[in-house]
Design an enzyme around this catalytic site. Structure first.
Site, PDB file in Angstrom:
ATOM      1  N   GLU A  42       0.847  -1.252   0.145  1.00 18.56           N
ATOM      2  CA  GLU A  42      -0.124   0.102   0.187  1.00 18.56           C
ATOM      3  C   GLU A  42       0.802   1.033   0.010  1.00 18.56           C
ATOM      4  O   GLU A  42       0.365   2.151  -0.685  1.00 18.56           O
ATOM      5  CB  GLU A  42      -1.004   0.074   1.328  1.00 18.56           C
ATOM      6  CG  GLU A  42      -1.916  -0.943   1.053  1.00 18.56           C
ATOM      7  CD  GLU A  42      -2.897  -0.503  -0.158  1.00 18.56           C
ATOM      8  OE1 GLU A  42      -3.149   0.534  -0.733  1.00 18.56           O
ATOM      9  OE2 GLU A  42      -3.651  -1.500  -0.758  1.00 18.56           O
ATOM     10  N   TYR A 125      -6.546   6.877   3.834  1.00 17.74           N
ATOM     11  CA  TYR A 125      -6.705   5.854   2.698  1.00 17.74           C
ATOM     12  C   TYR A 125      -6.028   4.526   3.132  1.00 17.74           C
ATOM     13  O   TYR A 125      -6.476   3.590   3.109  1.00 17.74           O
ATOM     14  CB  TYR A 125      -6.467   6.442   1.453  1.00 17.74           C
ATOM     15  CG  TYR A 125      -6.271   5.158   0.462  1.00 17.74           C
ATOM     16  CD1 TYR A 125      -7.275   4.924  -0.184  1.00 17.74           C
ATOM     17  CD2 TYR A 125      -4.900   4.818  -0.024  1.00 17.74           C
ATOM     18  CE1 TYR A 125      -7.200   3.610  -1.052  1.00 17.74           C
ATOM     19  CE2 TYR A 125      -4.818   3.811  -0.850  1.00 17.74           C
ATOM     20  CZ  TYR A 125      -6.009   3.231  -1.427  1.00 17.74           C
ATOM     21  OH  TYR A 125      -5.728   2.120  -2.328  1.00 17.74           O
ATOM     22  N   ASP A 143      -9.533   6.709  -2.334  1.00 19.98           N
ATOM     23  CA  ASP A 143      -8.294   7.321  -3.099  1.00 19.98           C
ATOM     24  C   ASP A 143      -9.021   8.107  -4.159  1.00 19.98           C
ATOM     25  O   ASP A 143     -10.202   7.937  -4.480  1.00 19.98           O
ATOM     26  CB  ASP A 143      -7.187   6.210  -3.459  1.00 19.98           C
ATOM     27  CG  ASP A 143      -7.885   5.253  -4.325  1.00 19.98           C
ATOM     28  OD1 ASP A 143      -8.830   5.217  -4.935  1.00 19.98           O
ATOM     29  OD2 ASP A 143      -6.787   4.629  -4.816  1.00 19.98           O
TER      30      ASP A 143
END
Ligand code: SF4
Length: 362
Positions: A42, A125, A143
């Site tokens: 991520e 996020y 996002d």
């Protein structure tokens, strides 16, 4: 039907999750969604496409297979593995987060998005993505891709960069994600944004949301989301010096709190008004290192774009004349044989310039 009943009766989240479970692209972090791999992926995926991330991810988790291994690593090695991926604060924050996790949590991250926010580099996020994918917490990760899909799906006209849009979308998605597998739902939304609901020319004919999509039904996919015109980014002309002294060249390490912090570069800086680049490089080298140099011919010029500005950077061959090198604008200066340059993490533009340097000119 009440608003809540209406939300819970929405069938598209289940359809979307089924589609994702059938059609998703294989990715190394998807086959083994351990908290560590999800976290690393991520962070790497922020501002960066999947295809670029995969080789970096594989190298990174093979060298540092756990939070503990990463916590024990030297930052210079972490930055070296990150070189070329850009946005280096991500690497520094990931390294700091691993150290904090190791000290406070014995290498086991907390399981909720709220608790994950305390770590460096983790925004709303990313916290939601890690908490949902690694731990199954039903929190929507919102996002730019998800904002685009939702603006079109619900016909929302709040501008894309307005924080109110993200809040609105998060509030609408929260009851929906509770009705399905949260990990797969968030990934399905991201996948839809990345592959189908593209910024230009969305593939509505392949989209299973088209039956519900306001933008599609009203032929407004070109108008939504509302994107305000971006400001023009400034352009800077930069001159740097490859300073030779007894077969070695000088490189400088940037302070960790700076942009590109921790990386090594050739000393130099921005061209002043009415200044020739040769004058710029001579002035900057004296200001930054205290050295006097003779400026020779340019090695190469490269262009590079960062998120908020662009640069054109020229490297000049310089010969040391006098002075002892002092790190006035960096945290460390080193005289190294040019053959050692590949061992030092460098920003992309400097790395390209380094490729143009030949052997010692003496
Ligand atoms: S129907 Fe078209 S505009 Fe609507 S979500 Fe799907 S791809 Fe996007």
């Amino acid at each position: 039907m009440s608003k809540r009943e209406k939300i819970l009766s929405a069938t598209w989240p289940r359809e979307l999750v089924s589609w994702f479970e059938r059609e998703h692209r294989p990715m190394p972090w998807r086959s083994d969604p351990s908290p560590y791999k999800v976290w690393v992926s991520e962070i790497m995926l922020q501002q960066t496409q999947v295809v670029t991330v995969i080789p970096y991810f594989d190298r990174f988790v093979s060298r540092f297979p756990s939070f503990k291994a990463l916590a024990a690593a030297d930052l210079q090695e972490v930055l070296k593995l990150w070189e070329g991926l850009g946005y280096y604060s991500r690497a520094r924050n990931l390294h700091q987060a691993a150290r904090a996790l190791d000290e406070k949590y014995d290498g086991k991250p907390p399981r909720t998005a709220t608790d994950l926010r305390e770590f460096p580099g983790i925004g709303a996020y990313t916290a939601a993505a890690i908490a949902s994918i690694a731990f199954g917490e039903p929190v929507p990760s919102v996002d730019g891709n998800v904002l685009r899909v939702c603006s079109r799906l619900w016909g929302i006209e709040t501008p894309l960069r307005d924080k109110a849009l993200a809040d609105d979308v998060r509030a609408r998605l929260t009851p929906l994600i509770r009705t399905v597998n949260p990990s797969h739902f968030n990934q399905a939304m991201m996948e839809t944004g990345a592959l189908i609901c593209k910024p230009r020319n969305p593939h509505c004919d392949q989209c299973l949301l088209s039956r519900y999509c306001v933008a599609f039904k009203t032929s407004r996919t070109g108008e939504l989301p509302v994107v305000e015109k971006a400001e023009k980014v400034p352009h800077y002309r930069i001159a740097v010096g490859v300073i030779w002294k007894k077969g070695r060249i000088l490189i400088a390490r940037r302070a960790e709190k700076q942009m590109l912090g921790g990386l090594w570069e050739f000393p130099g800086g921005k061209q002043g008004k009415a200044e020739a680049l040769e004058q710029t490089v001579m002035r900057e080298i004296e200001e930054e290192t205290g050295l006097k140099v003779k400026v020779g011919p340019p090695y190469a010029t490269v262009k590079h774009a960062y998120s908020h500005f662009k640069i054109t950077i020229t490297a000049f061959r310089c010969d040391w004349l006098s002075g002892r090198a002092l790190p006035k604008a960096s945290v460390e200066l080193k005289w190294i044989p040019p053959a050692d340059l590949p061992n030092y993490p460098m920003p992309r533009a400097n790395r390209r310039l380094a490729g143009a340097i030949g052997d010692c000119p003496d």
